[in-house]
Write a protein that holds these residues in place. Sequence first.
Motif, mmCIF file in Angstrom:
data_model
loop_
_atom_site.group_PDB
_atom_site.id
_atom_site.type_symbol
_atom_site.label_atom_id
_atom_site.label_comp_id
_atom_site.label_asym_id
_atom_site.label_seq_id
_atom_site.Cartn_x
_atom_site.Cartn_y
_atom_site.Cartn_z
ATOM 1 N N ARG A 248 3.542 -92.723 -31.275
ATOM 2 C CA ARG A 248 4.782 -93.276 -31.834
ATOM 3 C C ARG A 248 5.334 -92.291 -32.844
ATOM 4 N NH1 ARG A 248 4.226 -99.432 -31.270
ATOM 5 N NH2 ARG A 248 2.125 -99.719 -30.447
ATOM 6 N N SER A 249 6.658 -92.157 -32.850
ATOM 7 C CA SER A 249 7.317 -91.189 -33.719
ATOM 8 C C SER A 249 8.161 -91.913 -34.768
ATOM 9 C CB SER A 249 8.208 -90.257 -32.893
ATOM 10 O OG SER A 249 7.447 -89.593 -31.915
ATOM 11 N N PRO A 250 7.720 -91.907 -36.018
ATOM 12 C CA PRO A 250 8.477 -92.596 -37.071
ATOM 13 C C PRO A 250 9.717 -91.828 -37.495
ATOM 14 C CG PRO A 250 6.544 -91.517 -37.994
ATOM 15 C CD PRO A 250 6.457 -91.332 -36.508
ATOM 16 N N THR B 299 8.250 -97.153 -40.293
ATOM 17 C CA THR B 299 7.006 -97.764 -39.839
ATOM 18 C C THR B 299 6.750 -99.102 -40.535
ATOM 19 O OG1 THR B 299 5.969 -96.283 -41.441
ATOM 20 C CG2 THR B 299 5.834 -95.656 -39.141
ATOM 21 N N THR C 33 10.227 -97.348 -34.377
ATOM 22 C CA THR C 33 9.705 -96.021 -34.066
ATOM 23 C C THR C 33 10.039 -95.678 -32.625
ATOM 24 O OG1 THR C 33 7.559 -96.920 -33.382
ATOM 25 C CG2 THR C 33 7.761 -96.207 -35.677
#
Length: 326
Positions: free
Chosen positions: A126-128, A228, A251
Amino acid sequence: MQRRTLVRAAALAPLAALSARAFSQPAGWPQRPVKFILSQPAGSGPDILARYVADQLGRIWNQPVVVDNRPGGQNVIGAQAAARSAPDGYTFYYATTAAMVTNVHTFKALPYDPQKDFVPVRLVGRSPFVIAAAANFAVKDLAEAFAKAKAAPGTVSIATEGPKTFSGMLADSVAHMAGVKLNHVPYTKATDALQDVIGGRVQLVCLPDAALTAYLKSGQIRALATSTAQRQADMPSVPALAETFAGFEYTGWNGVFAPAGTPADIVARVNRDTETVLAQADVGQRMQTLGSLPERKMSVAEFDTFMRGERERWAGVVKTLGITAD
């Protein structure tokens, strides 16, 4: 006689278990290089991450895992190529949220169906996102930034990748929940956006964590919030948006998908081997430097459930923001 039969059965039990395990594995797979189709260009954040994961899997499989870049058309070119690939277990789609979820809501028509043309294999990470302020924007936190926007409507601008992109929808979602209006300033390049923020021409910026890291460390911009659910380990003093808006989490993510019809045993094998890769401490550390939080545990069935939830969640976001397809 009965005793000899029991002894023989006991001796054969481990072999039977071994045979069962061997039978459950896709026999002889892979016998040649495996390909990951990627919708982003070489050198991009997703490309660097995909190549890193591919290299780790290639070591397990004793076969190269080649990343095939098919950028353009807001992921459409790569997704269409992956959907049309032979479902033989040698071509996979290394996809982002935009290709598999949000494109459905921003395009009037797609030449591929994310739900019907693919089967989920494994969520990778997951990319915040981070909302940050220019160093000369006199606010100590996000609440003060919103207060300024309320006090003087139209004076606070935020740099994003565009209103129908992840960063744009995040900025609009947060502004909507706060009851304020922020001026969108869209950019095609993160570096251009950041130069305008540093120069004071734009007050706020909303971009993926990885795009802001160097600027945050240098003090050229200040982080106000992360997207997040909890505070990030590398930014413990920066509040998570969930601290202001209960239950909020936003995210992007990246994951591996297979063309529909790919053998289930190969899908299961890729899922398990990816989990083995992501369980390694050094892999997790490297991924975090690339702006992705590794998803250490997730079965094929759990990823399928996750995807159903994502489709429902993003449909709600799009409806709330009044986004229409082009």
